[in-house]
Motif scaffolding. Structure first.
Motif, mmCIF file in Angstrom:
data_model
loop_
_atom_site.group_PDB
_atom_site.id
_atom_site.type_symbol
_atom_site.label_atom_id
_atom_site.label_comp_id
_atom_site.label_asym_id
_atom_site.label_seq_id
_atom_site.Cartn_x
_atom_site.Cartn_y
_atom_site.Cartn_z
ATOM 1 N N ALA A 322 -2.912 0.120 -0.151
ATOM 2 C CA ALA A 322 -3.840 -0.792 0.520
ATOM 3 C C ALA A 322 -3.335 -2.226 0.530
ATOM 4 C CB ALA A 322 -5.208 -0.723 -0.159
ATOM 5 N N SER A 323 -2.474 -2.559 -0.444
ATOM 6 C CA SER A 323 -1.948 -3.916 -0.485
ATOM 7 C C SER A 323 -0.845 -4.144 0.547
ATOM 8 C CB SER A 323 -1.381 -4.214 -1.889
ATOM 9 O OG SER A 323 -0.246 -3.407 -2.147
ATOM 10 N N ILE A 324 -0.354 -3.065 1.140
ATOM 11 C CA ILE A 324 0.721 -3.171 2.129
ATOM 12 C C ILE A 324 0.246 -2.793 3.525
ATOM 13 C CG2 ILE A 324 3.011 -2.298 2.761
ATOM 14 C CD1 ILE A 324 3.534 -1.831 -0.175
ATOM 15 N N VAL A 325 -0.562 -1.738 3.604
ATOM 16 C CA VAL A 325 -1.080 -1.250 4.885
ATOM 17 C C VAL A 325 -2.580 -1.532 4.928
ATOM 18 C CG1 VAL A 325 -1.314 0.758 6.381
ATOM 19 C CG2 VAL A 325 0.674 0.544 4.895
ATOM 20 N N ASN A 326 -3.080 -1.895 6.049
ATOM 21 C CA ASN A 326 -4.497 -2.257 6.191
ATOM 22 C C ASN A 326 -5.372 -1.003 6.157
ATOM 23 O OD1 ASN A 326 -6.821 -3.703 6.606
ATOM 24 N ND2 ASN A 326 -6.567 -3.804 8.843
ATOM 25 N N ILE A 327 -5.707 -0.577 4.933
ATOM 26 C CA ILE A 327 -6.564 0.590 4.740
ATOM 27 C C ILE A 327 -7.717 0.166 3.842
ATOM 28 C CG2 ILE A 327 -6.727 2.938 3.829
ATOM 29 C CD1 ILE A 327 -3.734 3.188 4.248
ATOM 30 N N GLN A 371 -0.529 1.463 9.847
ATOM 31 C CA GLN A 371 0.921 1.372 9.797
ATOM 32 C C GLN A 371 1.379 0.061 9.182
ATOM 33 O OE1 GLN A 371 3.011 0.304 13.605
ATOM 34 N NE2 GLN A 371 1.018 0.803 14.527
ATOM 35 N N LYS A 372 2.563 0.113 8.649
ATOM 36 C CA LYS A 372 3.314 -1.088 8.310
ATOM 37 C C LYS A 372 4.522 -1.037 9.220
ATOM 38 C CE LYS A 372 4.904 -4.712 6.221
ATOM 39 N NZ LYS A 372 4.292 -6.025 6.452
ATOM 40 N N ASP A 377 12.113 -7.360 5.580
ATOM 41 C CA ASP A 377 11.883 -8.073 4.330
ATOM 42 C C ASP A 377 12.205 -7.158 3.145
ATOM 43 O OD1 ASP A 377 9.941 -8.794 1.954
ATOM 44 O OD2 ASP A 377 10.155 -10.614 3.141
ATOM 45 N N LYS A 378 13.149 -7.583 2.307
ATOM 46 C CA LYS A 378 13.620 -6.743 1.207
ATOM 47 C C LYS A 378 12.510 -6.404 0.223
ATOM 48 C CE LYS A 378 18.464 -8.244 1.334
ATOM 49 N NZ LYS A 378 19.568 -8.893 0.592
ATOM 50 N N ASP A 379 11.661 -7.374 -0.082
ATOM 51 C CA ASP A 379 10.569 -7.131 -1.025
ATOM 52 C C ASP A 379 9.586 -6.116 -0.471
ATOM 53 O OD1 ASP A 379 11.663 -8.930 -2.811
ATOM 54 O OD2 ASP A 379 10.422 -10.612 -2.144
ATOM 55 N N GLU A 380 9.302 -6.207 0.829
ATOM 56 C CA GLU A 380 8.372 -5.261 1.436
ATOM 57 C C GLU A 380 8.960 -3.850 1.484
ATOM 58 O OE1 GLU A 380 7.331 -6.872 5.220
ATOM 59 O OE2 GLU A 380 5.888 -8.300 4.380
ATOM 60 N N ILE A 381 10.252 -3.766 1.786
ATOM 61 C CA ILE A 381 10.925 -2.455 1.798
ATOM 62 C C ILE A 381 10.907 -1.850 0.400
ATOM 63 C CG2 ILE A 381 13.130 -1.277 2.121
ATOM 64 C CD1 ILE A 381 13.728 -3.293 4.377
ATOM 65 N N GLU A 382 11.199 -2.684 -0.591
ATOM 66 C CA GLU A 382 11.193 -2.201 -1.975
ATOM 67 C C GLU A 382 9.800 -1.726 -2.370
ATOM 68 O OE1 GLU A 382 12.136 -3.849 -6.497
ATOM 69 O OE2 GLU A 382 12.843 -4.975 -4.756
ATOM 70 N N ALA A 383 8.777 -2.459 -1.934
ATOM 71 C CA ALA A 383 7.402 -2.069 -2.259
ATOM 72 C C ALA A 383 7.043 -0.722 -1.618
ATOM 73 C CB ALA A 383 6.438 -3.150 -1.786
ATOM 74 N N LEU A 384 7.500 -0.493 -0.388
ATOM 75 C CA LEU A 384 7.248 0.783 0.276
ATOM 76 C C LEU A 384 7.902 1.928 -0.485
ATOM 77 C CD1 LEU A 384 7.740 -0.238 4.026
ATOM 78 C CD2 LEU A 384 5.590 0.445 2.934
ATOM 79 N N TRP A 385 9.150 1.725 -0.900
ATOM 80 C CA TRP A 385 9.855 2.780 -1.629
ATOM 81 C C TRP A 385 9.272 2.985 -3.029
ATOM 82 C CZ3 TRP A 385 12.446 6.556 0.235
ATOM 83 C CH2 TRP A 385 13.129 6.419 1.445
ATOM 84 N N ILE A 387 6.165 2.836 -3.777
ATOM 85 C CA ILE A 387 5.020 3.728 -3.574
ATOM 86 C C ILE A 387 5.488 5.171 -3.498
ATOM 87 C CG2 ILE A 387 3.308 4.450 -1.860
ATOM 88 C CD1 ILE A 387 2.868 1.497 -1.235
ATOM 89 N N ARG A 388 6.522 5.403 -2.688
ATOM 90 C CA ARG A 388 7.021 6.776 -2.538
ATOM 91 C C ARG A 388 7.566 7.326 -3.847
ATOM 92 N NH1 ARG A 388 9.041 10.472 -3.755
ATOM 93 N NH2 ARG A 388 10.492 11.886 -2.722
ATOM 94 N N LYS A 389 8.374 6.537 -4.550
ATOM 95 C CA LYS A 389 9.007 7.031 -5.771
ATOM 96 C C LYS A 389 8.007 7.228 -6.912
ATOM 97 C CE LYS A 389 13.571 5.037 -4.826
ATOM 98 N NZ LYS A 389 14.622 4.097 -5.280
ATOM 99 N N GLY A 390 6.888 6.530 -6.838
ATOM 100 C CA GLY A 390 5.918 6.617 -7.924
ATOM 101 C C GLY A 390 4.900 7.721 -7.777
ATOM 102 N N MET A 391 5.020 8.567 -6.747
ATOM 103 C CA MET A 391 3.981 9.565 -6.507
ATOM 104 C C MET A 391 3.922 10.647 -7.583
ATOM 105 S SD MET A 391 3.782 9.977 -2.414
ATOM 106 C CE MET A 391 2.777 8.772 -1.538
#
Length: 989
Positions: A322-327, A371-372, A377-385, A387-391
């Motif tokens: 929610a902090s990255i995508v508007n949900i 969607q995002k 932006d490197k920080d945003e890309i890292e934040a997206l990954w 999320i995925r890696k922490g599942m």
């Protein structure tokens, strides 16, 4: 009564142990139950406790131990980082671990190749390749923790790796030690020739197996079909059809063999180009069919990764998402997300690639819920990954207490991906796994599904058995997919290898195992296992014991940053052992009399050893919490145990309070003591001083610290008042009355012309390093820098009584710590005129402690305490003329700086002062841990063991921002470490 076979095995193990004791140092043979249990812990849901753990330092020792194991027919298992998920890194016989000496990295052919020892962490290999804009092919989610030996032994792949860039396909050369102790280094022509001459029978028999397979068109077709998908089930039979040279066949068979065929002594990879420009986007769609059809389209384009996540997976990380995508609400049950990443040589090409992908996405845009959009932006890309890696661990963190989290790993034909997901979800529903999530590497048809399971009853074990029977049939038979795509066969899938491959090829695998390991000593039970219920044996029990640690799934992501990892225990091991204590207590309550005796003895031994290995030797810095995907701070847990113990010790609490209440006087005594010791040492010499302190420390039961050469003399008394430059007092000391007033937010700006400065107790007690070229106090340096920036410095009267509270906090004396912290804040509220002026302290641990109190999240009452490097970087450096130094400097980022800002300001100042800054590898925390370095210097020594070898010739100075850290760093590096501010003052006008 033991059988004759068991008696022979026990006798052989004794003889093996006696022989090993003659060739290995005593400390390398680990027999203590606590340590054996700790090293027997991996990320899987299986548990075996080895009879002995051997830590090996060299390939010579490996060959010797393997020969002895072969001679006495004793089973051995090699363990790397223990991040494996299928039970391939555990043993109830002999477990072999590698010491920290196995971290060699050699860059070859300008980065086109990289030669690695098996103890190198995957991320460290990539860091070494950064300057060449290259990386290794495998990119597992655990790359920051897992080691090269495990990556190759499991043929790990990952997010962007696919099939083409895994260890098998990027292998250049490999150095192997076989079950009989013979060795083959494929990069060495002499080694190849010698091996072929001395192993003619072996190579002849292997080529017969190769010829048998290649003569059968159906078998060849099946093998080629299976490896169009990701596949780590069984042995890598593609080696039999992809290569004709026997050396190539051998080397590629070892990849993915999970330590059952040979030991990987070294491996050389062809590396992969890292394109300079990258973007990623996250798109959430209405249902699985739409998402999977889109994946089929995207697979035809230039795309690096497409990660798929179902609705339950997304909801498990809803807060981060929610902090990255508007949900603003949970997604519906049919939702599916795709995380897409692309890269290119140029910005223009990246944009072209993005537009091409967006054309495909536009076709289904009505189905997009959120969607995002693609971002660079490197920080945003890292934040997206992130999320995925922490599942995987995220599901573990919300599982019911006492359950185990299980992750399975399959690959399906891409065209049938949606159908396969739907079938999986039906099986979840049928067997009541309502919390199960699905995510994975969509481009490879590789799905991970995660669910929680208790093994506390026969009914629950039967549920798991029946579920796995259905899943394996669905994947292997109905879909002709892979039962293990990238996590390795292990014990988990060994009973189903024949189902996937068929009888003929399973027999080929058994022949390979027998050929390479005729006595069956290498990791038995893994890959080849005739027990149809091997996946139901030795199941791990995850006891609920403490709210701080119950969410831990024992993944091991925390371990690389732990300063005690090579000394006593890691955070994962501390947690696993605490759970084992609880389990033993439970088992004792239900045991018969004879069982109680053995279990009680085991529990008592564990409790006795846990105090030192887990509690006393923990630095409790909390770096583990930053690495943990769900934020488990094992240091906080250890502090809670210390607090419970101290609560029952009135003497310890009373003495600690006396020190806290009379801190200025205690500091004066400490300075006097340090000066006295320095004088004695100057007269009597290092040897006498060290020996004397060791004797006194022993007599005092370690109440008096141990002396070492880097001990400084006492600091000079600091003047208090208002300064406009070095030693230039402008006014009388600030009033000493302490009022409990509430601070308003600090109004710090570039134009601020005053600052309240509280020198840390470490810099008030410890003088400068005797080796240092600049012997001023740090206070004088801060005053000098502020004078250059025309900033007035206020050192309030009574500052000598102040402390952030960390020394008491780390010892589990929470109330005393909080009292000292509040005393500090009350003083600076007054001195800063209720927050009108910024406040700084000159030690990173102090700033972290002061800003992490219970009231720190209340912005209305928060008073920010700047660590000096941050304040100088923000408000001073732009007023300085900085001339870079030509010298080389070692840089140590303290753990507190890492937790505050990833060392941003410390590194920024270092880079302003020199272009020759070296940050050593494999050191995250120095292990000094406040004052622990004085009382347990072994922890500091172990944490800094890799340091000295990384200091370039001619480098004489080190930089940091914590005085106690600097003392330990000086001791174990042989060069002088000082605050970065000394260098900045030296380089600036």
């Amino acid at each position: 009564m033991a059988s004759a076979k068991q008696t022979v095995a026990a006798s052989a193990f004794i003889e093996f142990s006696q022989a090993v004791a003659k060739i290995l140092p005593k400390d390398n043979v680990i027999e203590r139950y606590l340590q054996r249990f700790a090293y027997g812990t991996d990320a899987s849901f299986y548990r075996l406790v080895p009879k002995v753990v051997l830590q090996l330092d060299s390939d010579i020792q490996v060959r010797q131990v393997i020969k002895l194991a072969n001679k006495y027919q004793v089973a051995i298992t090699f363990r790397a980082a223990g991040t494996s998920l299928s039970g391939q890194a555990i043993s109830d016989s002999v477990l072999i671990i590698l010491s920290s000496l196995w971290q060699g990295i050699k860059i070859l052919d300008q980065g086109e190749k990289i030669s690695l020892q098996p103890g190198v962490i995957g991320a460290h290999a990539n860091k070494a390749l950064q300057v060449y804009a290259r990386k290794i092919g495998p990119d597992p989610a655990s790359i920051n923790s897992c080691k090269i030996g495990g990556i190759a032994a499991n043929n790990s792949s990952g997010m962007c790796c696919g099939v083409k860039d895994n260890s098998y396909h990027t292998l250049a050369d490999i150095d192997l030690i076989f079950a009989d102790g013979s060795q083959l280094n494929t990069a060495d022509s002499q080694s190849r020739e010698t091996f072929l001459q001395q192993n003619k029978s072996f190579t002849t028999r292997l080529m017969k197996i190769v010829d048998y397979v290649n003569a059968d068109h159906a078998l060849v077709t099946k093998i080629k079909h299976k490896y169009r998908l990701k596949n780590t089930t069984g042995y890598g039979l593609n080696a039999l059809v992809d290569y004709s040279d026997v050396i190539d066949i051998i080397s590629h068979l070892i990849i993915g063999s999970e330590g059952t065929l040979a030991f990987i002594n070294n491996i050389t990879f062809h590396t992969i180009e890292v394109l300079p420009h990258k973007s990623a986007g996250l798109f959430i769609f209405d249902n699985m069919d739409i998402a999977c059809n889109l994946v089929l389209s995207l697979a035809q384009e230039r795309v690096d990764a497409v990660e798929i996540m179902d609705a339950r997976a997304l909801n498990s990380v809803h807060g981060q998402l929610a902090s990255i995508v508007n949900i603003d609400k949970p997604l519906n049950a049919e939702s599916v997300a795709l995380l897409i990443e692309i890269s290119a040589d140029t910005v223009e090409q990246l944009q072209v690639n993005e537009q091409q992908l967006l054309l495909h996405i536009k076709i289904v845009e009505k189905s997009i819920q959120a969607q995002k959009a693609f971002t660079i932006d490197k920080d945003e890309i890292e934040a997206l990954w992130k999320i995925r890696k922490g599942m995987f661990p995220a599901v573990g963190s919300v599982r019911p207490k006492g359950t185990t989290v299980i992750i399975e790993d399959i690959a399906l034909p891409l065209a049938r991906l949606a159908e396969g997901v739907n079938d999986l979800q039906q099986l979840f529903k049928q067997f009541g796994y309502d919390e199960a999530i699905i995510f994975g590497h969509a481009l490879a048809g590789n799905l991970h599904f995660v669910f929680t399971q208790t093994f506390a009853s026969d009914k629950e074990i039967s549920r798991y058995r029946d579920f796995m029977a259905k899943v394996t049939k669905m994947v292997a038979i109905d879909y002709q997919g892979s039962l293990k795509a990238e996590h390795g066969t292990g014990r988990n899938m060994a009973p189903f290898v024949e189902m996937e491959w068929g009888g003929d090829l399973y027999q080929v695998m058994k022949q390979i195992k027998t050929l390479f390991d005729p006595k069956g000593i290498l990791n038995p039970g893994v890959i080849i296992n005739d027990d149809s219920e091997a996946h139901l044996r030795h199941l791990k029990t995850m006891m609920a014991t403490d709210d701080i640690i119950d969410t831990c799934i024992e993944c091991g992501f925390c371990e690389p940053v732990c300063p005690s990892k090579d000394f006593t225990l890691t955070p994962r091991q501390r947690i696993a052992l605490w759970r084992q204590k609880a389990l033993l207590s439970q088992q004792i309550s239900h045991a018969n009399d004879s069982e109680k005796i053995a279990l009680t003895a085991q529990l008592r031994a564990l409790e006795k050893d846990y105090q030192f290995f887990a509690i006393d030797s923990c630095a409790a810095t909390g770096l583990c919490g930053q690495q943990c995907p769900v934020g488990i701070d094992t240091g906080m847990f250890i502090k809670s145990l210390r607090e419970k113990k101290n609560t029952g010790s009135k003497v310890k609490t009373f003495s600690a309070k006396v020190i806290a209440d009379n801190f200025s006087a205690v500091s004066s005594i400490a300075r006097l003591g340090l000066n006295t010791v320095a004088t004695i040492n100057h007269i009597a010499g290092n040897k006498f001083t060290k020996k004397s302190f060791k004797a006194v420390s022993t007599l005092s039961n370690n109440a008096i610290p141990l002396w070492f050469q880097a001990w400084p003399a006492g600091a000079k008394v600091i003047a208090e008042g208002e300064f406009n430059g070095q030693n230039h007092l402008l006014s009388a000391p600030v009033a000493s009355n302490i009022e409990t007033q509430v601070a308003t937010p600090v109004a710090t700006t570039k134009a601020a012309n005053k600052v309240v400065y509280i020198p840390s107790c470490a810099n008030r007690i410890f003088g400068c390093d005797e080796q240092a070229p600049d012997k001023r106090s740090l206070v004088a340096v801060v005053l000098s820098l502020c004078k250059k920036a025309n900033i007035t410095v206020i050192i309030p009267k009574g500052s000598g009584e102040l402390c952030c509270g960390m020394p008491w906090q780390s010892k589990g004396l929470a109330q005393i710590s909080q009292d000292k912290r509040q005393q500090f804040l009350a003083k600076v509220v007054t001195a800063s005129e209720q927050g009108k002026w910024p406040v700084i302290t000159d030690a990173s641990p102090c700033a972290l402690t002061l800003n992490q109190g219970e009231d720190s999240d209340n912005s209305a009452t928060r008073l920010v305490i700047f660590e000096a490097t941050e304040f100088i970087a923000k408000y001073v450096v732009d007023k300085l003329q900085i001339n870079k130094s030509d010298e080389c400097f070692m840089l140590h980022n303290s753990c507190s700086s890492e937790k505050m800002d990833q060392g941003r300001y410390l590194k920024q100042l270092a880079q302003l002062c020199s272009d020759n800054i070296v940050e050593p590898e494999n050191i995250s925390c120095c292990g000094f841990a406040g004052d622990k370095g004085f009382y347990l210097p072994e922890l500091n020594k172990s944490a800094l063991a890799p340091l000295k070898a990384q200091i370039p010739p001619g480098c004489q100075r080190g930089l940091s921002n914590s005085r106690t850290c600097e003392i330990g760093l000086t001791e174990h590096s042989g060069i002088s470490y000082q605050s970065i501010l000394y260098l900045l003052d030296q380089c600036s006008d």
